[in-house]
Design a protein around this motif. Structure first.
Motif, PDB file in Angstrom:
ATOM      1  N   ASP A 192       0.844  -1.184   0.000  1.00  0.00           N
ATOM      2  CA  ASP A 192       0.000   0.000   0.000  1.00  0.00           C
ATOM      3  C   ASP A 192       0.887   1.244   0.000  1.00  0.00           C
ATOM      4  N   PHE A 193       0.419   2.303  -0.640  1.00  0.00           N
ATOM      5  CA  PHE A 193       1.169   3.559  -0.708  1.00  0.00           C
ATOM      6  C   PHE A 193       1.474   4.090   0.690  1.00  0.00           C
ATOM      7  N   THR A 194       0.530   3.935   1.618  1.00  0.00           N
ATOM      8  CA  THR A 194       0.726   4.464   2.971  1.00  0.00           C
ATOM      9  C   THR A 194       1.823   3.733   3.739  1.00  0.00           C
ATOM     10  N   HIS A 195       2.235   2.568   3.265  1.00  0.00           N
ATOM     11  CA  HIS A 195       3.288   1.818   3.957  1.00  0.00           C
ATOM     12  C   HIS A 195       4.668   2.453   3.768  1.00  0.00           C
ATOM     13  N   ILE A 196       4.822   3.343   2.802  1.00  0.00           N
ATOM     14  CA  ILE A 196       6.124   3.967   2.551  1.00  0.00           C
ATOM     15  C   ILE A 196       6.607   4.708   3.797  1.00  0.00           C
ATOM     16  N   ASP A 197       5.778   5.590   4.343  1.00  0.00           N
ATOM     17  CA  ASP A 197       6.179   6.355   5.528  1.00  0.00           C
ATOM     18  C   ASP A 197       6.384   5.454   6.739  1.00  0.00           C
ATOM     19  N   PHE A 198       5.549   4.426   6.888  1.00  0.00           N
ATOM     20  CA  PHE A 198       5.680   3.499   8.011  1.00  0.00           C
ATOM     21  C   PHE A 198       7.006   2.747   7.930  1.00  0.00           C
ATOM     22  N   LEU A 199       7.376   2.296   6.725  1.00  0.00           N
ATOM     23  CA  LEU A 199       8.651   1.602   6.553  1.00  0.00           C
ATOM     24  C   LEU A 199       9.821   2.537   6.844  1.00  0.00           C
ATOM     25  N   ALA A 200       9.724   3.771   6.400  1.00  0.00           N
ATOM     26  CA  ALA A 200      10.801   4.736   6.667  1.00  0.00           C
ATOM     27  C   ALA A 200      11.043   4.877   8.169  1.00  0.00           C
ATOM     28  N   GLU A 201       9.967   4.839   8.959  1.00  0.00           N
ATOM     29  CA  GLU A 201      10.068   4.933  10.409  1.00  0.00           C
ATOM     30  C   GLU A 201      10.563   3.650  11.062  1.00  0.00           C
ATOM     31  N   HIS A 202      10.170   2.498  10.486  1.00  0.00           N
ATOM     32  CA  HIS A 202      10.409   1.196  11.131  1.00  0.00           C
ATOM     33  C   HIS A 202      11.133   0.257  10.174  1.00  0.00           C
ATOM     34  N   GLY A 203      12.413   0.360  10.140  1.00  0.00           N
ATOM     35  CA  GLY A 203      13.195  -0.543   9.306  1.00  0.00           C
ATOM     36  C   GLY A 203      14.061   0.204   8.310  1.00  0.00           C
ATOM     37  N   GLY A 204      13.622   1.379   7.915  1.00  0.00           N
ATOM     38  CA  GLY A 204      14.399   2.172   6.963  1.00  0.00           C
ATOM     39  C   GLY A 204      14.077   1.818   5.525  1.00  0.00           C
ATOM     40  N   ILE A 205      14.457   2.709   4.639  1.00  0.00           N
ATOM     41  CA  ILE A 205      14.200   2.532   3.209  1.00  0.00           C
ATOM     42  C   ILE A 205      15.431   1.893   2.567  1.00  0.00           C
ATOM     43  N   PRO A 206      15.281   0.712   1.985  1.00  0.00           N
ATOM     44  CA  PRO A 206      16.420   0.036   1.342  1.00  0.00           C
ATOM     45  C   PRO A 206      16.686   0.589  -0.056  1.00  0.00           C
ATOM     46  N   GLU A 207      17.773   0.148  -0.664  1.00  0.00           N
ATOM     47  CA  GLU A 207      18.099   0.589  -2.028  1.00  0.00           C
ATOM     48  C   GLU A 207      17.262  -0.132  -3.075  1.00  0.00           C
ATOM     49  N   GLU A 208      16.715  -1.305  -2.746  1.00  0.00           N
ATOM     50  CA  GLU A 208      15.858  -2.043  -3.667  1.00  0.00           C
ATOM     51  C   GLU A 208      14.575  -2.400  -2.918  1.00  0.00           C
ATOM     52  N   ILE A 209      13.448  -2.178  -3.574  1.00  0.00           N
ATOM     53  CA  ILE A 209      12.155  -2.418  -2.936  1.00  0.00           C
ATOM     54  C   ILE A 209      11.156  -2.870  -3.992  1.00  0.00           C
ATOM     55  N   CYS A 210      10.133  -3.549  -3.561  1.00  0.00           N
ATOM     56  CA  CYS A 210       9.099  -4.046  -4.469  1.00  0.00           C
ATOM     57  C   CYS A 210       7.758  -3.412  -4.096  1.00  0.00           C
ATOM     58  N   LEU A 211       6.945  -3.131  -5.096  1.00  0.00           N
ATOM     59  CA  LEU A 211       5.632  -2.532  -4.884  1.00  0.00           C
ATOM     60  C   LEU A 211       4.547  -3.442  -5.448  1.00  0.00           C
ATOM     61  N   ARG A 212       3.471  -3.586  -4.700  1.00  0.00           N
ATOM     62  CA  ARG A 212       2.346  -4.409  -5.152  1.00  0.00           C
ATOM     63  C   ARG A 212       1.426  -3.574  -6.045  1.00  0.00           C
ATOM     64  N   TYR A 213       1.208  -4.071  -7.231  1.00  0.00           N
ATOM     65  CA  TYR A 213       0.408  -3.393  -8.241  1.00  0.00           C
ATOM     66  C   TYR A 213      -1.015  -3.915  -8.259  1.00  0.00           C
ATOM     67  N   ASN A 214      -1.963  -2.990  -8.335  1.00  0.00           N
ATOM     68  CA  ASN A 214      -3.367  -3.348  -8.492  1.00  0.00           C
ATOM     69  C   ASN A 214      -3.885  -2.603  -9.724  1.00  0.00           C
ATOM     70  N   PRO A 215      -4.080  -3.308 -10.838  1.00  0.00           N
ATOM     71  CA  PRO A 215      -4.485  -2.633 -12.073  1.00  0.00           C
ATOM     72  C   PRO A 215      -5.923  -2.148 -12.079  1.00  0.00           C
ATOM     73  N   GLY A 216      -6.713  -2.546 -11.080  1.00  0.00           N
ATOM     74  CA  GLY A 216      -8.135  -2.188 -11.087  1.00  0.00           C
ATOM     75  C   GLY A 216      -8.861  -2.967 -12.168  1.00  0.00           C
ATOM     76  N   GLY A 217     -10.097  -2.637 -12.391  1.00  0.00           N
ATOM     77  CA  GLY A 217     -10.875  -3.287 -13.437  1.00  0.00           C
ATOM     78  C   GLY A 217     -11.103  -4.755 -13.160  1.00  0.00           C
ATOM     79  N   LYS A 218     -11.303  -5.496 -14.222  1.00  0.00           N
ATOM     80  CA  LYS A 218     -11.553  -6.934 -14.112  1.00  0.00           C
ATOM     81  C   LYS A 218     -10.338  -7.700 -14.597  1.00  0.00           C
ATOM     82  N   PHE A 219     -10.128  -8.877 -14.037  1.00  0.00           N
ATOM     83  CA  PHE A 219      -9.000  -9.715 -14.415  1.00  0.00           C
ATOM     84  C   PHE A 219      -9.543 -11.020 -14.978  1.00  0.00           C
ATOM     85  N   ALA A 220      -9.132 -11.336 -16.190  1.00  0.00           N
ATOM     86  CA  ALA A 220      -9.592 -12.549 -16.853  1.00  0.00           C
ATOM     87  C   ALA A 220      -8.398 -13.341 -17.353  1.00  0.00           C
TER      88      ALA A 220
END
Length: 174
Positions: free
Chosen positions: A59-87
């Motif tokens: 979630d986008f809101t997890h960015i600030d939480f991670l910065a506070e608890h664990g720090g921001i690494p040089e490599e990170i992964c983001l979960r994508y949600n394209p919206g709409g329907k998936f077939a």
């Protein structure tokens, strides 16, 4: 089972403190560990950071939480949600737009820009659009969605998209 997976070159897809501890006990570290969690207490982010795991933000809101608890690494992964329907093929598999987690296309761009400002140099993207999938066309369909998104994100942000994770529990980035 984890030790066999490690010997065969697989990684771990962890979502809890216990799974992080089990991975560490079996010799996994660094990019061998993908850590994703929806409601993550600070100690889990801290443990993932200690192990050098690739952290997947759901979630986008997890960015600030991670910065506070664990720090921001040089490599990170983001979960994508394209919206709409998936077939898959001609079968409707679900409606990602109704999902609780994952970043919209706009949030992916904003998240990458914010994380680049915080020092991230490489990104991965991940999606979980259907669970318990046994349809042989699921992963190729998901891969097409994610690789297309990776190209779009690189063009719009200039970010280095270093991997795509197809989920599935074995923790292997492609």
């Amino acid at each position: 089972i984890l030790q066999i997976l490690h010997e065969e070159g697989f990684g771990c897809d962890c979502s809890s403190f216990t799974e992080l501890m089990m991975s560490e006990a079996c010799g996994f570290s660094g990019s061998e560990i993908m850590f994703s969690s929806n409601a993550t207490p600070p100690e889990e982010f801290e443990m993932a950071a200690k192990l050098g795991a690739i952290i997947n933000l759901d979630d986008f809101t997890h960015i600030d939480f991670l910065a506070e608890h664990g720090g921001i690494p040089e490599e990170i992964c983001l979960r994508y949600n394209p919206g709409g329907k998936f077939a898959v093929g001609n079968r409707f598999m679900g409606n990602p737009g109704d999902a609780k987690y994952g970043m919209t296309p706009e949030q992916m761009v904003a998240g990458i820009r914010k994380l680049m400002d915080l020092g991230v140099k490489r990104f991965g993207i991940h999606a979980f659009l259907a669970s318990n999938m046994i349809d042989k066309d699921y992963y190729p369909t998901l891969a097409a969605v994610l690789f297309k998104e990776a190209v779009r994100l690189q063009k719009e942000t200039g970010a280095v998209i270093s991997f795509v994770n197809l989920s599935g529990g074995i923790g292997i980035p492609y």
